[in-house]
Design a protein around this motif. Structure first.
Motif, PDB file in Angstrom:
ATOM      1  N   LYS A  20      25.507  21.377   9.594  1.00  0.00           N
ATOM      2  CA  LYS A  20      25.183  20.001   9.243  1.00  0.00           C
ATOM      3  C   LYS A  20      26.103  19.490   8.146  1.00  0.00           C
ATOM      4  CE  LYS A  20      20.876  21.189   8.486  1.00  0.00           C
ATOM      5  NZ  LYS A  20      19.521  21.106   7.979  1.00  0.00           N
ATOM      6  N   ARG A  21      26.251  18.158   8.114  1.00  0.00           N
ATOM      7  CA  ARG A  21      27.041  17.513   7.066  1.00  0.00           C
ATOM      8  C   ARG A  21      26.371  16.186   6.724  1.00  0.00           C
ATOM      9  NH1 ARG A  21      32.649  14.343   7.690  1.00  0.00           N
ATOM     10  NH2 ARG A  21      32.962  13.888   5.511  1.00  0.00           N
ATOM     11  N   ALA A  22      26.101  15.958   5.441  1.00  0.00           N
ATOM     12  CA  ALA A  22      25.507  14.701   4.980  1.00  0.00           C
ATOM     13  C   ALA A  22      26.614  13.799   4.446  1.00  0.00           C
ATOM     14  CB  ALA A  22      24.473  14.957   3.899  1.00  0.00           C
ATOM     15  N   ILE A  23      26.589  12.536   4.875  1.00  0.00           N
ATOM     16  CA  ILE A  23      27.598  11.563   4.458  1.00  0.00           C
ATOM     17  C   ILE A  23      26.875  10.401   3.781  1.00  0.00           C
ATOM     18  CG2 ILE A  23      29.534  10.131   5.205  1.00  0.00           C
ATOM     19  CD1 ILE A  23      29.345  11.794   7.897  1.00  0.00           C
ATOM     20  N   ASN A  24      27.302  10.060   2.561  1.00  0.00           N
ATOM     21  CA  ASN A  24      26.697   8.963   1.810  1.00  0.00           C
ATOM     22  C   ASN A  24      27.471   7.673   2.024  1.00  0.00           C
ATOM     23  OD1 ASN A  24      24.745  10.627   0.472  1.00  0.00           O
ATOM     24  ND2 ASN A  24      26.387  11.369  -0.847  1.00  0.00           N
ATOM     25  N   PHE A  25      26.731   6.602   2.272  1.00  0.00           N
ATOM     26  CA  PHE A  25      27.314   5.266   2.369  1.00  0.00           C
ATOM     27  C   PHE A  25      26.597   4.404   1.338  1.00  0.00           C
ATOM     28  CE2 PHE A  25      27.909   7.242   6.471  1.00  0.00           C
ATOM     29  CZ  PHE A  25      29.238   6.955   6.755  1.00  0.00           C
ATOM     30  N   ASN A  26      27.342   3.909   0.370  1.00  0.00           N
ATOM     31  CA  ASN A  26      26.768   3.136  -0.722  1.00  0.00           C
ATOM     32  C   ASN A  26      26.965   1.642  -0.506  1.00  0.00           C
ATOM     33  OD1 ASN A  26      25.924   5.381  -2.382  1.00  0.00           O
ATOM     34  ND2 ASN A  26      28.117   5.767  -2.662  1.00  0.00           N
ATOM     35  N   ASN A  27      26.144   0.878  -1.221  1.00  0.00           N
ATOM     36  CA  ASN A  27      26.270  -0.580  -1.255  1.00  0.00           C
ATOM     37  C   ASN A  27      26.142  -1.228   0.117  1.00  0.00           C
ATOM     38  OD1 ASN A  27      26.660  -0.523  -4.088  1.00  0.00           O
ATOM     39  ND2 ASN A  27      28.798   0.027  -3.757  1.00  0.00           N
ATOM     40  N   ILE A  28      25.123  -0.811   0.851  1.00  0.00           N
ATOM     41  CA  ILE A  28      24.826  -1.480   2.115  1.00  0.00           C
ATOM     42  C   ILE A  28      23.867  -2.634   1.821  1.00  0.00           C
ATOM     43  CG2 ILE A  28      25.238   0.621   3.455  1.00  0.00           C
ATOM     44  CD1 ILE A  28      22.189   0.859   3.750  1.00  0.00           C
ATOM     45  N   VAL A  29      23.443  -3.364   2.841  1.00  0.00           N
ATOM     46  CA  VAL A  29      22.556  -4.510   2.644  1.00  0.00           C
ATOM     47  C   VAL A  29      21.246  -4.065   1.995  1.00  0.00           C
ATOM     48  CG1 VAL A  29      23.553  -5.851   4.527  1.00  0.00           C
ATOM     49  CG2 VAL A  29      21.608  -4.360   4.979  1.00  0.00           C
ATOM     50  N   GLU A  30      20.589  -5.006   1.343  1.00  0.00           N
ATOM     51  CA  GLU A  30      19.383  -4.681   0.579  1.00  0.00           C
ATOM     52  C   GLU A  30      18.276  -4.048   1.429  1.00  0.00           C
ATOM     53  OE1 GLU A  30      16.129  -6.795  -2.408  1.00  0.00           O
ATOM     54  OE2 GLU A  30      17.766  -7.986  -1.594  1.00  0.00           O
ATOM     55  N   LYS A  31      17.996  -4.644   2.572  1.00  0.00           N
ATOM     56  CA  LYS A  31      16.904  -4.151   3.427  1.00  0.00           C
ATOM     57  C   LYS A  31      17.412  -3.969   4.851  1.00  0.00           C
ATOM     58  CE  LYS A  31      13.437  -6.556   0.715  1.00  0.00           C
ATOM     59  NZ  LYS A  31      12.436  -7.637   0.698  1.00  0.00           N
ATOM     60  N   PRO A  32      18.080  -2.849   5.135  1.00  0.00           N
ATOM     61  CA  PRO A  32      18.590  -2.650   6.488  1.00  0.00           C
ATOM     62  C   PRO A  32      17.445  -2.495   7.487  1.00  0.00           C
ATOM     63  CG  PRO A  32      18.783  -0.625   5.234  1.00  0.00           C
ATOM     64  CD  PRO A  32      18.325  -1.690   4.283  1.00  0.00           C
ATOM     65  N   THR A  33      17.603  -3.099   8.652  1.00  0.00           N
ATOM     66  CA  THR A  33      16.591  -2.969   9.701  1.00  0.00           C
ATOM     67  C   THR A  33      16.833  -1.687  10.487  1.00  0.00           C
ATOM     68  OG1 THR A  33      17.906  -4.133  11.365  1.00  0.00           O
ATOM     69  CG2 THR A  33      16.477  -5.493   9.939  1.00  0.00           C
ATOM     70  N   GLN A  34      15.833  -1.284  11.228  1.00  0.00           N
ATOM     71  CA  GLN A  34      15.985  -0.100  12.077  1.00  0.00           C
ATOM     72  C   GLN A  34      17.098  -0.318  13.095  1.00  0.00           C
ATOM     73  OE1 GLN A  34      14.180   2.922  11.775  1.00  0.00           O
ATOM     74  NE2 GLN A  34      15.887   3.564  13.057  1.00  0.00           N
ATOM     75  N   GLU A  35      17.206  -1.542  13.617  1.00  0.00           N
ATOM     76  CA  GLU A  35      18.268  -1.855  14.579  1.00  0.00           C
ATOM     77  C   GLU A  35      19.652  -1.713  13.944  1.00  0.00           C
ATOM     78  OE1 GLU A  35      19.591  -5.340  17.729  1.00  0.00           O
ATOM     79  OE2 GLU A  35      18.334  -5.894  16.033  1.00  0.00           O
ATOM     80  N   GLN A  36      19.819  -2.183  12.712  1.00  0.00           N
ATOM     81  CA  GLN A  36      21.104  -2.055  12.023  1.00  0.00           C
ATOM     82  C   GLN A  36      21.457  -0.590  11.797  1.00  0.00           C
ATOM     83  OE1 GLN A  36      19.951  -4.546   8.691  1.00  0.00           O
ATOM     84  NE2 GLN A  36      21.556  -6.038   9.225  1.00  0.00           N
ATOM     85  N   ILE A  37      20.475   0.197  11.381  1.00  0.00           N
ATOM     86  CA  ILE A  37      20.716   1.625  11.152  1.00  0.00           C
ATOM     87  C   ILE A  37      21.077   2.316  12.460  1.00  0.00           C
ATOM     88  CG2 ILE A  37      19.638   3.798  10.459  1.00  0.00           C
ATOM     89  CD1 ILE A  37      17.983   2.087   8.431  1.00  0.00           C
ATOM     90  N   ASP A  38      20.361   1.983  13.535  1.00  0.00           N
ATOM     91  CA  ASP A  38      20.654   2.590  14.844  1.00  0.00           C
ATOM     92  C   ASP A  38      22.067   2.256  15.315  1.00  0.00           C
ATOM     93  OD1 ASP A  38      18.104   3.663  14.889  1.00  0.00           O
ATOM     94  OD2 ASP A  38      17.297   2.142  16.259  1.00  0.00           O
ATOM     95  N   LEU A  39      22.461   0.996  15.203  1.00  0.00           N
ATOM     96  CA  LEU A  39      23.814   0.595  15.622  1.00  0.00           C
ATOM     97  C   LEU A  39      24.881   1.282  14.780  1.00  0.00           C
ATOM     98  CD1 LEU A  39      23.262  -3.221  16.261  1.00  0.00           C
ATOM     99  CD2 LEU A  39      23.808  -1.477  17.969  1.00  0.00           C
ATOM    100  N   PHE A  40      24.651   1.363  13.471  1.00  0.00           N
ATOM    101  CA  PHE A  40      25.601   2.000  12.562  1.00  0.00           C
ATOM    102  C   PHE A  40      25.772   3.481  12.913  1.00  0.00           C
ATOM    103  CE2 PHE A  40      26.429   4.123   8.429  1.00  0.00           C
ATOM    104  CZ  PHE A  40      27.686   3.599   8.189  1.00  0.00           C
ATOM    105  N   THR A  41      24.653   4.191  13.091  1.00  0.00           N
ATOM    106  CA  THR A  41      24.754   5.621  13.370  1.00  0.00           C
ATOM    107  C   THR A  41      25.316   5.887  14.769  1.00  0.00           C
ATOM    108  OG1 THR A  41      22.393   5.654  13.980  1.00  0.00           O
ATOM    109  CG2 THR A  41      22.970   6.299  11.712  1.00  0.00           C
ATOM    110  N   GLN A  42      25.013   5.014  15.734  1.00  0.00           N
ATOM    111  CA  GLN A  42      25.612   5.164  17.065  1.00  0.00           C
ATOM    112  C   GLN A  42      27.127   5.041  16.999  1.00  0.00           C
ATOM    113  OE1 GLN A  42      23.711   2.318  19.675  1.00  0.00           O
ATOM    114  NE2 GLN A  42      21.701   3.216  19.343  1.00  0.00           N
TER     115      GLN A  42
END
Length: 67
Positions: A20-42
């Protein structure tokens, strides 16, 4: 008061130490939606070299002023 939001994306692949590898992404939008997170990770999975999504964690940082 909102200060910042970060997301930690954990990817799985046998080429990583312990698989496994954990990757940090800082300074994203204040309240990301589940859809935004899903699209980003896809997108991350599509751009990877055989990684699979293991999990995500959203971390919100707020500031509180002393009175």
């Amino acid at each position: 008061m909102w200060k910042k939001t970060a997301i930690v994306v954990t990817m799985a692949n046998e080429k990583y130490p312990k698989g496994k590898r954990a990757i940090n992404f800082n300074n994203i939008v204040e309240k990301p939606t589940q859809e935004q997170i899903d699209l980003f990770t896809q997108g991350l999975v599509l751009l990877s070299d055989g990684d699979a999504l293991y999990g995500t964690e959203v971390i919100k940082h707020d500031t509180m002023d002393a009175e």
